[in-house]
Every structure is written in C-alpha cells, then in structure tokens.
Design an enzyme around this catalytic site. Structure first.
Site, PDB file in Angstrom:
ATOM      1  N   GLU A  91       0.825  -1.208   0.000  1.00  0.00           N
ATOM      2  CA  GLU A  91       0.000   0.000   0.000  1.00  0.00           C
ATOM      3  C   GLU A  91       0.861   1.260   0.000  1.00  0.00           C
ATOM      4  OE1 GLU A  91      -3.677   0.275   2.250  1.00  0.00           O
ATOM      5  OE2 GLU A  91      -3.347  -1.804   2.805  1.00  0.00           O
ATOM      6  N   CYS A 334      -0.377   5.811   9.672  1.00  0.00           N
ATOM      7  CA  CYS A 334       0.826   5.038  10.002  1.00  0.00           C
ATOM      8  C   CYS A 334       0.482   3.728  10.682  1.00  0.00           C
ATOM      9  CB  CYS A 334       1.719   5.802  10.966  1.00  0.00           C
ATOM     10  SG  CYS A 334       1.558   7.546  10.895  1.00  0.00           S
TER      11      CYS A 334
HETATM   12  N1  SAH Z   1      10.249   1.097   9.819  1.00  0.00           N
HETATM   13  C1  SAH Z   1      10.400   2.502   9.693  1.00  0.00           C
HETATM   14  C2  SAH Z   1       9.386   3.173   8.785  1.00  0.00           C
HETATM   15  C3  SAH Z   1       7.942   2.762   8.866  1.00  0.00           C
HETATM   16  S1  SAH Z   1       6.939   3.299  10.163  1.00  0.00           S
HETATM   17  C4  SAH Z   1      10.403   3.138  11.072  1.00  0.00           C
HETATM   18  O1  SAH Z   1      10.213   2.436  12.044  1.00  0.00           O
HETATM   19  O2  SAH Z   1      10.634   4.325  11.170  1.00  0.00           O
HETATM   20  C5  SAH Z   1       6.759   5.042  10.029  1.00  0.00           C
HETATM   21  C6  SAH Z   1       6.435   5.692  11.364  1.00  0.00           C
HETATM   22  O3  SAH Z   1       5.079   5.425  11.786  1.00  0.00           O
HETATM   23  C7  SAH Z   1       7.338   5.197  12.486  1.00  0.00           C
HETATM   24  O4  SAH Z   1       7.787   6.256  13.271  1.00  0.00           O
HETATM   25  C8  SAH Z   1       6.382   4.303  13.270  1.00  0.00           C
HETATM   26  O5  SAH Z   1       6.843   4.104  14.550  1.00  0.00           O
HETATM   27  C9  SAH Z   1       5.078   5.066  13.163  1.00  0.00           C
HETATM   28  N2  SAH Z   1       3.866   4.300  13.497  1.00  0.00           N
HETATM   29  C10 SAH Z   1       3.672   2.971  13.423  1.00  0.00           C
HETATM   30  N3  SAH Z   1       2.434   2.641  13.846  1.00  0.00           N
HETATM   31  C11 SAH Z   1       1.824   3.784  14.203  1.00  0.00           C
HETATM   32  C12 SAH Z   1       0.533   4.104  14.709  1.00  0.00           C
HETATM   33  N4  SAH Z   1      -0.386   3.176  14.900  1.00  0.00           N
HETATM   34  N5  SAH Z   1       0.241   5.401  14.952  1.00  0.00           N
HETATM   35  C13 SAH Z   1       1.167   6.363  14.711  1.00  0.00           C
HETATM   36  N6  SAH Z   1       2.386   6.118  14.228  1.00  0.00           N
HETATM   37  C14 SAH Z   1       2.731   4.848  13.981  1.00  0.00           C
END
Ligand code: SAH
Length: 347
Positions: A91, A334
């Site tokens: 996605e 996210c």
């Molecule tokens: N693996 C990488 C990139 C993908 S996640 C990383 O960890 O940075 C992108 C961002 O979204 C990260 O900061 C992650 O921690 C955040 N994220 C993941 N799940 C989320 C959620 N449910 N609500 C808000 N941010 C979230």
C-alpha cells in the site's frame, strides 16, 4: 526479470554499453520514462528503430496493478492497494498538504521489526521490494491521479510498511532514480527516510545520501521502555543509537528528525518529556510528535497530553512539531496499511 525501473541511470548506461548501444541512450530513455511517463519503447521516437528493438528484447515494463483506490471525503489522503507480479500486496498513500502532494511509500512486503504499537508488523516480512517496486509506487500513483487532474507529487516519505534500512541497497537504487535530474528530479531535501534505528546503516546513509532527510523512530527516552516497545532497541540501544546520530550530524551537518508517538500513560508524562529533552538537547535535531493511530490489533491508546508534552519540549528549547494527520478515516494512517487486505486474503 529485467524490469527497466530497476536501473539507476548509471546502471542503465553500463547495461546499454554491454548491449552495444550508446551510453547516451540511457538519458533519453530515462527522460521518456520519468519525465514523460511513457512506458513503451515503441513510443520513444528519438531512438533508432534497431535500438528500440534491442531494448524491447532486453527489458520489460512491469507495472504495479492497482487493485483498489480509496480516499477520504476531502481527498486529503488517497490510498492505493497495489498487487505485485508475484501476487503480494503493498500500500501507498498520497497526501495533500498546503505545500502540495506528498507520497508515503513502502519498502517491504510486511515487516519484521515487531514494534508493539505498529499494526504493520502483525504480518511478518515476506520479502524486500525491488527498486522498481519502490519507484513504481510513485509512478503508478502519479499516473492514476494525473488522469483526472494535473498534479505534482513533490515530496516523498519512506514511512510505509517495512524497515527501509533492512532493504538498504534497493532503497538507495530507488532514491537515485527519484533524485536524478533525468529521473523524477525530486529535491533531495523533499525526501525523508524513516528508520527504527539500524545503527550501521545510519552511517552508510550519511555517506550515500547526505542530503536526503533522515528520521529516527525513537518513541522512548529510556532503554527499558524503548526495549519493551521496540525490539530493535535490544540490538542497538539508545546509547549506541544517540552516539551514531551524533556521528551522522557531524558527517552531514544535517538536522535529524526524531519521531515520537505519544501513547497514553506509556511515554507521555512530564518525566518522559524531560528525559527526551535531556537525551536530544545535545543534538542538531527536532522532534516530530505523532498522535497515535489506534488500531484494534495493538493495545495502546492515543495520549490526551499531546499539547502538554509539546509545551514542555518548547519551554526547554527542544524544537518540536505535532504531526498533521491524514488518512485516519480510511486506514491510511501510520501502521495501518495493508492489514485489512491481508486479513481478507488470510496471509
Ligand atoms: N520502519 C520505519 C518506517 C515505517 S513506520 C520506522 O520504524 O521508522 C513510520 C512511522 O510510523 C514510524 O515512526 C512508526 O513508529 C510510526 N507508526 C507505526 N504505527 C503507528 C501508529 N499506529 N500510529 C502512529 N504512528 C505509527
């Protein structure tokens, strides 16, 4: 498979020479593909006919299949579900901000990092995306959106599913195409890569892509808490991570971004905010506070103290912003990508 989108400009030049074609053909091909968005050698009219025939025999244009497009009422977030050539799904989300359009792209099918609050990791990693599949998320979304309205996607965030630094080489190839003047020509400072903190790769990135923005998912300012939220902290803990970040800043002279999701009663107290100030104050950086997107797959709630937390950072002169939300209504936020489709298909 020799998908043309897998080639950086330099790799394409080398490949063309090995096929007894001209090096400069690579720039012409790049311009057709990435500037004019023409995905067919026959239409590349400034190439000789026999050149086009050789190209046709040696390369394919393997596009992504659009399975579904959903958007919120205001069209501020548009989510694409793409099918890959092997039947896997990924996605991608295009978001509209006041400065223009930004695209959030994925780098892996699933994710193995196992962050406790993130729904992406519920489906373990199946494979890395190829460079072409990273680049094509941009091209296919662009092509679809430009059918109805002329738009430019000026910003890229590598914050979709997957850990980009676990797919480092393919990420770098894709980034080269994004930034190349004959490619998509996106300003390097308009691209942000987010990592959960794979320390050795942070230093590689400082060398390979010093002008591309780097964001680190931090989410906690002490080791016990961070290890309980993010298993990667047991491999590269905060001490090592912050030392590496200092080296990164020294090498690049660039300001780092730290992402910090605010989770209710987990990491949102005054003490947590002060610990964050202490940890990050010596660094050239700013903090992006992220309102948590709740999902029924993880047991965390959105903090109700976001402004409070922000004010503490502010008072202590640690630069911070609160992330503007997009796409929460269409599960495009996210950590929520891909999950529904995977549940339906029983991955
Ligand atoms: N693996 C990488 C990139 C993908 S996640 C990383 O960890 O940075 C992108 C961002 O979204 C990260 O900061 C992650 O921690 C955040 N994220 C993941 N799940 C989320 C959620 N449910 N609500 C808000 N941010 C979230």
């Amino acid at each position: 498979m020799n998908c043309i989108f897998n080639y950086s400009l330099q790799a394409l030049e080398d490949k063309l020479l090995s096929l007894n074609l001209k090096k400069y053909n690579a720039k012409q091909i790049f311009e057709w593909i990435y500037k004019k968005k023409i995905f067919d050698f026959k239409q590349m009219t400034n190439l000789a006919k026999n050149t086009r025939e050789v190209l046709d025999k040696n390369f394919i244009f393997n596009l992504l299949t659009i399975v579904k497009v959903s958007s919120d009422k205001k069209k501020e977030a548009i989510k694409f579900l793409f099918k890959l050539y092997d039947g896997n799904y990924i996605e991608t989300v295009v978001m509209q901000f006041n400065y223009g359009y930004s695209i959030c792209i994925s780098t892996q099918v699933g994710c193995n990092m196992g962050c406790k609050f993130c729904a992406s990791g519920v489906n373990k990693k199946i494979r890395n995306l190829e460079p072409s599949e990273i680049v094509l998320q941009y091209l296919c979304a662009w092509q679809y959106l430009n059918k109805t309205k002329k738009i430019n996607i000026s910003n890229i965030v590598v914050m979709g599913i997957g850990e980009p630094f676990e797919n480092y080489n393919n990420l770098i190839i894709a980034l080269k195409t994004f930034i190349n003047p004959f490619g998509l020509q996106i300003g390097q400072r308009h691209i942000t890569v987010s990592t959960c903190g794979l320390v050795p790769k942070i230093l590689h990135f400082a060398k390979d892509m010093p002008q591309v923005n780097l964001a680190i998912s931090l989410h906690a300012a002490n080791n016990n808490l961070r290890s309980s939220l993010m298993p990667i902290n047991k491999v590269y803990n905060l001490n090592v991570l912050i030392e590496t970040c200092k080296k990164y800043v020294k090498m690049t002279n660039r300001r780092l971004t730290f992402e910090y999701i605010l989770l209710k009663n987990i990491n949102d107290s005054q003490k947590d905010a002060l610990a964050l100030v202490k940890l990050l104050k010596p660094l050239l950086c700013y903090v992006n506070l992220i309102p948590y997107n709740e999902t029924n797959l993880c047991n965390y709630s959105r903090s109700d103290k976001i402004n409070n937390f922000f004010n503490i950072l502010n008072k202590n002169r640690l630069l911070a912003t609160i992330r503007l939300e997009r796409g929460t209504k269409i599960d495009a936020a996210c950590g929520q990508l891909r999950i529904k489709e995977c549940q339906k298909k029983k991955f």
